[in-house]
Design an enzyme around this catalytic site. Structure first.
Site, PDB file in Angstrom:
ATOM      1  CG  ASP A 114      -2.002  -1.053   1.135  1.00  0.00           C
ATOM      2  OD1 ASP A 114      -2.421  -1.384   0.006  1.00  0.00           O
ATOM      3  OD2 ASP A 114      -2.412  -1.559   2.193  1.00  0.00           O
ATOM      4  CE1 TYR A 115       1.673   7.671  -2.565  1.00  0.00           C
ATOM      5  CE2 TYR A 115       0.199   8.385  -0.804  1.00  0.00           C
ATOM      6  CZ  TYR A 115       1.130   8.684  -1.783  1.00  0.00           C
ATOM      7  OH  TYR A 115       1.524   9.983  -1.982  1.00  0.00           O
TER       8      TYR A 115
END
Length: 223
Positions: free
Chosen positions: A40-41
């Protein structure tokens, strides 16, 4: 080719972005490699990239049950009953999670996060290690939230036989893709789960080499 990359916080696990967010292109200049799975970012740590489609599938597809090890800093201090819930599996909106290996760990030696996490003076934090064999969207964060302990910082430190140790954020090195086959054979014998032990010290310094003895360079991000 197989690349081990330490993805920094707030970097996308892809090479392009229409919204001008930071991407892998800022750090990895090798052509024709693609992420094997995602991170995830707002998560940090180990991301594997390869130019081999079959290898990419073996790493990324949940049916191969390649274990992934995470260190999560959570809000509050979970007791044994909470850890047991995570081990048995928790119910999420997309179904119950598979059993996981979960334990409290001492605060690991990690690089500072930029920006740092938010702290609340009256609420302590704890670190837990989770080893899972699934790859659902934001799974670890949803698991800890489901038992009442939101994740403040999440670092992936291992995928199957591959370890993050020796890589600073934004650095990468090549790895031996043959280890995936060995890990897959071992996990098949065990029924999934793979290597259960991950080092709890991730040096912030540079460098690293393969155990095969052949010299291996660590690449710094291009500017």
């Amino acid at each position: 080719m197989l690349i081990l990359f330490n993805k920094p916080f707030n970097v996308l696990s892809q090479f392009t972005d229409k919204e001008s967010r930071r991407t892998l292109a800022e750090f990895v200049s090798v052509s024709q490699v693609h992420p094997a799975g995602r991170l995830d970012y707002d998560s940090e740590g180990l991301l594997l990239l390869t130019d081999d489609g079959l290898l990419q599938a073996r790493i990324a597809e949940p049916k191969h049950k390649l274990s992934k090890t995470y260190w999560a800093q959570v809000e509050g201090i979970p007791d044994e009953s909470v850890l047991q819930k995570l081990r048995r599996g928790v119910s999420l909106n997309d179904g119950r999670t598979r059993p996981a290996e979960v334990c409290l760990i001492p605060e690991p030696e990690l690089w500072p996060r930029d920006p740092p996490i938010r702290f609340r003076k009256n609420i302590p934090t704890a670190w837990i290690e989770l080893i899972i064999s699934e790859g659902r969207n934001r799974q670890v964060r949803r698991m800890t939230a489901a038992v009442g302990y939101p994740t403040l910082r999440l670092v992936r430190v291992a995928i199957g036989p591959y370890r993050l140790a020796g890589l600073a954020p934004g650095e990468w090195r090549e790895a031996d893709a043959a280890l995936i086959q060995s890990a897959h054979d071992l996990e098949t014998e065990r029924g999934g789960g793979g290597d259960r032990r991950a080092r709890r010290k991730i040096p912030a310094g540079r460098g690293g080499s393969r155990r095969s003895g052949r010299a291996q360079s660590t690449r710094r991000p291009s500017r």
